[in-house]
Design an enzyme around this catalytic site. Structure first.
Site, PDB file in Angstrom:
ATOM      1  N   SER A  46     -21.721 -24.963  78.569  1.00  0.00           N
ATOM      2  CA  SER A  46     -20.191 -24.641  78.552  1.00  0.00           C
ATOM      3  C   SER A  46     -20.159 -22.747  79.433  1.00  0.00           C
ATOM      4  O   SER A  46     -20.795 -21.803  79.168  1.00  0.00           O
ATOM      5  CB  SER A  46     -20.135 -24.094  76.860  1.00  0.00           C
ATOM      6  OG  SER A  46     -18.804 -23.493  77.148  1.00  0.00           O
TER       7      SER A  46
ATOM      8  N   ALA B 204      -8.876 -19.164  67.809  1.00  0.00           N
ATOM      9  CA  ALA B 204      -7.306 -18.450  66.961  1.00  0.00           C
ATOM     10  C   ALA B 204      -6.135 -19.416  67.464  1.00  0.00           C
ATOM     11  O   ALA B 204      -4.857 -18.874  66.568  1.00  0.00           O
ATOM     12  CB  ALA B 204      -6.763 -17.961  69.397  1.00  0.00           C
TER      13      ALA B 204
ATOM     14  N   GLU C  46     -16.614 -33.147  63.471  1.00  0.00           N
ATOM     15  CA  GLU C  46     -16.919 -31.677  62.889  1.00  0.00           C
ATOM     16  C   GLU C  46     -16.623 -31.839  61.073  1.00  0.00           C
ATOM     17  O   GLU C  46     -17.286 -30.985  60.648  1.00  0.00           O
ATOM     18  CB  GLU C  46     -15.068 -31.606  62.664  1.00  0.00           C
ATOM     19  CG  GLU C  46     -14.930 -29.937  63.155  1.00  0.00           C
ATOM     20  CD  GLU C  46     -13.397 -29.053  63.290  1.00  0.00           C
ATOM     21  OE1 GLU C  46     -13.496 -30.284  64.251  1.00  0.00           O
ATOM     22  OE2 GLU C  46     -13.222 -28.432  62.814  1.00  0.00           O
TER      23      GLU C  46
ATOM     24  N   ASP D 191      -5.480 -31.843  63.992  1.00  0.00           N
ATOM     25  CA  ASP D 191      -5.922 -31.391  65.152  1.00  0.00           C
ATOM     26  C   ASP D 191      -6.700 -31.875  66.961  1.00  0.00           C
ATOM     27  O   ASP D 191      -6.455 -32.382  67.607  1.00  0.00           O
ATOM     28  CB  ASP D 191      -7.141 -30.272  65.203  1.00  0.00           C
ATOM     29  CG  ASP D 191      -6.557 -29.220  64.131  1.00  0.00           C
ATOM     30  OD1 ASP D 191      -5.387 -28.997  64.025  1.00  0.00           O
ATOM     31  OD2 ASP D 191      -7.101 -28.544  63.668  1.00  0.00           O
TER      32      ASP D 191
HETATM   33  P1  ADP Z   1     -10.541 -23.395  66.996  1.00  0.00           P
HETATM   34  O1  ADP Z   1     -10.848 -24.511  66.720  1.00  0.00           O
HETATM   35  O2  ADP Z   1      -9.242 -22.500  66.053  1.00  0.00           O
HETATM   36  O3  ADP Z   1     -10.357 -22.119  68.517  1.00  0.00           O
HETATM   37  P2  ADP Z   1     -12.886 -22.967  65.392  1.00  0.00           P
HETATM   38  O4  ADP Z   1     -13.440 -22.024  64.346  1.00  0.00           O
HETATM   39  O5  ADP Z   1     -11.954 -23.930  64.924  1.00  0.00           O
HETATM   40  O6  ADP Z   1     -11.313 -21.939  66.271  1.00  0.00           O
HETATM   41  O7  ADP Z   1     -13.437 -23.302  66.784  1.00  0.00           O
HETATM   42  C1  ADP Z   1     -14.346 -22.661  67.474  1.00  0.00           C
HETATM   43  C2  ADP Z   1     -15.376 -23.015  68.130  1.00  0.00           C
HETATM   44  O8  ADP Z   1     -15.934 -23.626  68.764  1.00  0.00           O
HETATM   45  C3  ADP Z   1     -15.636 -21.665  69.405  1.00  0.00           C
HETATM   46  O9  ADP Z   1     -17.266 -20.736  68.093  1.00  0.00           O
HETATM   47  C4  ADP Z   1     -17.352 -22.314  69.692  1.00  0.00           C
HETATM   48  O10 ADP Z   1     -18.658 -23.063  68.896  1.00  0.00           O
HETATM   49  C5  ADP Z   1     -16.887 -23.499  69.330  1.00  0.00           C
HETATM   50  N1  ADP Z   1     -15.934 -23.475  71.141  1.00  0.00           N
HETATM   51  C6  ADP Z   1     -14.340 -23.896  71.596  1.00  0.00           C
HETATM   52  N2  ADP Z   1     -14.589 -23.913  72.788  1.00  0.00           N
HETATM   53  C7  ADP Z   1     -15.869 -23.478  73.581  1.00  0.00           C
HETATM   54  C8  ADP Z   1     -16.029 -23.603  74.876  1.00  0.00           C
HETATM   55  N3  ADP Z   1     -15.123 -23.809  76.020  1.00  0.00           N
HETATM   56  N4  ADP Z   1     -17.264 -23.264  75.158  1.00  0.00           N
HETATM   57  C9  ADP Z   1     -18.260 -23.252  74.262  1.00  0.00           C
HETATM   58  N5  ADP Z   1     -17.699 -23.866  72.210  1.00  0.00           N
HETATM   59  C10 ADP Z   1     -16.760 -23.963  72.061  1.00  0.00           C
HETATM   60 MG    MG Z   2     -11.002 -25.390  64.488  1.00  0.00          MG
END
Ligand code: ADP
Ligand code: MG
Length: 381
Positions: free
Chosen positions: A66, A122, A159, A171
């Site tokens: 990523s 967020a 998930e 979601d």
């Molecule tokens: P939300 O889904 O509201 O953004 P979550 O805690 O459910 O919050 O998910 C966030 C997590 O998803 C991050 O901490 C990371 O582990 C993973 N994540 C999301 N986008 C990326 C990305 N572009 N690259 C790597 N990990 C990601």
């Molecule tokens: Mg999430």
């Protein structure tokens, strides 16, 4: 595919990619904490997406990188995947490989390169976007022929069971199934969907998303406790799910429950009603009527469900005081983002008011953007 995407992919994986897919983050207009109560939700997909560039591998290995990660490649053997094996961000995409294989789909190895502009943590569902982008890519790379709702359910399973977050299905359904210019009305029991046209700009409104930049952590047990409380209340009331409690029976039901469960039930039942009212107004073209429903939804999340926090409460309060028609926190809560329905002419005044209120309270400056209802997961090239 842009040359740059191919160059970035090749620099990491040492070969040419065969395609690019994207899956969006989402905001939920109304219907919060209803999806694990068999209730109703009304999310829209954001223009912000997780993009994944990918190619098949013939050796049953999975390589994940990523652009928002730690600069390393996570390499896994497909047949070694099991819940608990991957503990980093890579668990989200790895979980999708696992869920597909578990369900008997003929998925093989792949190289994946993710790049995202969905803010993480967020409340905008970057995790579902990551999962659904992976699922869309694998569906095409391996010719699995799965529908968007099927991919969403597998992403949710990834998930729930692989990452270990007990999220509902909203979601992933939003990220997989939304269409341009519409909100997704979803019955989370029957999975029946309706794409409800939502042209805010033509009606003279904007839907602002205000990211408070307070990070929630759904893995910290609070969400699981709320979910368990709802299930316990349904059981005490002799219902399959709180969705089955008619609003007319609410008062009587509340008297039969201890206060901590009664609060949860009141939120879920009134929130489902707010989704239904919102749909009626959208169908009737009465967008301004949504404002008070959003604000009432926030009060319910703050006072009954108790998942708001000082930052989201202040953003809602400041936005409404400055002329927003309505506002509410969106997503699971404990921080995250607020949405505000605002007449186009008032956008700057509302944003100024929120920024200034945050400054006075000593909170970090929020980040805001306009949400335009966008498309769900798709192949880009
Ligand atoms: P939300 O889904 O509201 O953004 P979550 O805690 O459910 O919050 O998910 C966030 C997590 O998803 C991050 O901490 C990371 O582990 C993973 N994540 C999301 N986008 C990326 C990305 N572009 N690259 C790597 N990990 C990601
Ligand atoms: Mg999430």
């Amino acid at each position: 595919m842009t040359d740059q995407a191919a160059i970035d992919f090749e620099a990491v994986h040492g070969a040419r990619p065969s395609g690019v897919w994207a899956a969006p983050g989402r905001v939920n207009l109304i219907g919060e904490h209803t999806d694990y109560n068999d209730g109703f939700v009304l999310p829209i997909a954001l223009p912000h997406t997780v993009k994944v560039t990918a190619r098949r591998r013939e050796d049953a290995r999975v390589r994940l990188y990523s652009a928002q990660g730690d600069g390393t490649i996570t390499e896994l053997a497909l047949d070694g995947l099991a819940p608990g094996v991957v503990t980093s961000w890579a668990a989200y995409p790895a979980g999708v490989f696992w869920a597909l294989a578990e369900a008997g789909h003929a998925v093989g190895g792949a190289d994946l390169f993710f790049d995202s502009d969905v803010p993480t943590g967020a409340g905008l569902s970057s995790s579902a976007a990551l999962e659904c982008a992976t699922a869309a890519a694998l569906n095409d790379l391996y010719g699995l022929g799965l529908s968007a709702p099927e991919l969403a359910l597998l992403a949710q399973r990834a998930e729930n069971a692989f990452v270990g977050v007990p999220c509902g299905v909203m979601d992933q359904m939003a990220s997989a199934c939304c269409t341009d210019g519409t909100a997704l009305f979803l019955d989370t029991r029957t999975l029946e969907q309706r794409h409800v046209p939502l042209d805010l700009e033509a009606a003279g409104f904007r839907l602002l998303v205000i990211d408070t930049r307070v990070k929630h952590d759904l893995g910290d047990g609070a969400y699981a406790a709320l979910r368990a409380g709802c299930e316990q209340a349904a059981e005490l009331l002799g219902l399959d799910a709180l969705r089955d409690l008619p609003p007319a029976d609410l008062t009587a039901a509340l008297e039969r429950l201890p206060d901590d469960l009664a609060r949860l039930v009141r939120h879920v039942v009134t929130e489902n009603r707010r989704v239904a009212e919102t749909i009626e107004h959208l169908d009737g073209g009465r967008i301004a009527e949504l404002g008070p429903i959003l604000t009432a939804g926030h009060a319910s999340l703050r006072d009954d469900f108790r998942v708001s926090c000082p930052e989201t409460d202040l953003a809602v309060e400041a936005a409404v005081a400055a002329g927003a028609l309505g506002a509410r926190m969106t997503g699971g809560g404990f921080g995250g983002s607020v949405i505000a329905l605002v007449a186009t002419a008032d956008v700057e005044a509302v944003l100024d008011a929120v920024r200034s209120a945050f400054g006075s309270a000593g909170f970090a400056a929020p980040v805001a953007f306009t949400a335009v209802p966008s498309a769900g997961a798709r192949r880009l090239a």
